[in-house]
Design a protein around this motif. Structure first.
Motif, PDB file in Angstrom:
ATOM      1  N   TYR A  20       0.883  -1.360   0.106  1.00  0.00           N
ATOM      2  CA  TYR A  20       0.067  -0.014  -0.091  1.00  0.00           C
ATOM      3  C   TYR A  20       0.821   1.154  -0.044  1.00  0.00           C
ATOM      4  O   TYR A  20       0.624   2.385  -0.875  1.00  0.00           O
ATOM      5  N   TRP A  23       2.317   2.037  -3.447  1.00  0.00           N
ATOM      6  CA  TRP A  23       1.373   2.286  -4.286  1.00  0.00           C
ATOM      7  C   TRP A  23       1.105   3.836  -4.152  1.00  0.00           C
ATOM      8  O   TRP A  23       0.755   4.825  -5.098  1.00  0.00           O
ATOM      9  N   SER A 103      -7.375  -2.932  -5.058  1.00  0.00           N
ATOM     10  CA  SER A 103      -6.355  -2.626  -6.010  1.00  0.00           C
ATOM     11  C   SER A 103      -5.637  -1.187  -5.785  1.00  0.00           C
ATOM     12  O   SER A 103      -6.311  -0.407  -4.977  1.00  0.00           O
ATOM     13  N   LYS A 104      -4.691  -0.977  -6.500  1.00  0.00           N
ATOM     14  CA  LYS A 104      -4.038   0.430  -6.419  1.00  0.00           C
ATOM     15  C   LYS A 104      -5.001   1.445  -6.681  1.00  0.00           C
ATOM     16  O   LYS A 104      -5.139   2.354  -5.903  1.00  0.00           O
ATOM     17  N   ASP A 105      -5.878   1.339  -7.608  1.00  0.00           N
ATOM     18  CA  ASP A 105      -6.904   2.205  -8.206  1.00  0.00           C
ATOM     19  C   ASP A 105      -7.851   2.587  -7.101  1.00  0.00           C
ATOM     20  O   ASP A 105      -8.336   3.572  -6.788  1.00  0.00           O
TER      21      ASP A 105
END
Length: 194
Positions: A20, A23, A103-105
């Protein structure tokens, strides 16, 4: 230069916490706490957003959440957890809830949404403060006094600008599907009550 949001990641799985952080590192100032105790030691007025795991050994995310809210810290909290939401979430003081895996998004999106909501809160507070001052002066001063005051004209200008900013931010919030559905639910519930 716009200041980056300060995010505290509270996650007891180090690999996930570090992922995290990787990211977010380009768009946020990131701190990591690997358990609830570290989280409570790290949290202060500088933190804008907390990404909080719900299920951790010793000090649960629920307890950390309650403690942050008791301290009245002005931060947004998103639960990022493997715990599926149940009715117990209704009384909890978080601002958003993501179920792992994320997800990163998704993580970047929730941070953007929470920052936008914080902006809206600040704009709304200032709008109401200005509106209150205007209402007080409207009640206490004559029309002629109001028209001749440069300070009052400046107040009206500030109020108009803030009204536009509040409207624009609200429009942006409503354009995001989550908030559109939330507002539709609120309207539907109010109609059902009538």
């Amino acid at each position: 230069m716009v200041q980056q949001p300060h995010v505290l990641i509270v996650e007891d799985e180090p690999d996930l916490a570090n992922l995290y952080a990787a990211w977010l590192q380009d768009s946020c100032t990131v701190e990591i706490a690997y358990d609830g105790t570290q989280a409570l030691e790290a949290i202060d007025e500088e933190i804008d957003i907390v990404l909080l795991d719900r299920r951790m050994p010793r000090l649960s995310g629920d307890t950390v959440l309650d403690t942050i809210r008791e301290r009245k810290l002005d931060c947004r909290i998103a639960m990022v957890t493997a715990v599926e939401p149940d009715f117990d979430i209704i009384g909890m003081g978080f601002d958003d809830y993501l179920v792992k895996p994320v997800s990163k998004d998704e993580l970047l999106s929730v941070i953007d949404q929470l920052l936008l909501r914080s902006t809206y809160d600040g704009q709304l507070q200032e709008f109401f403060a200005l509106a209150s001052k205007k209402a007080l002066l409207d009640a206490q001063k004559s029309e002629a006094e109001l028209r001749s005051s440069r300070e009052y004209a400046a107040l009206e200008d500030k109020l108009a600008v803030r009204r536009v900013q509040v409207d624009e931010t609200m429009t942006e919030l409503l354009e995001r599907d989550v908030y559109r559905r939330l507002c539709q639910d609120i309207v539907r519930e109010s109609i059902l009550r009538e």
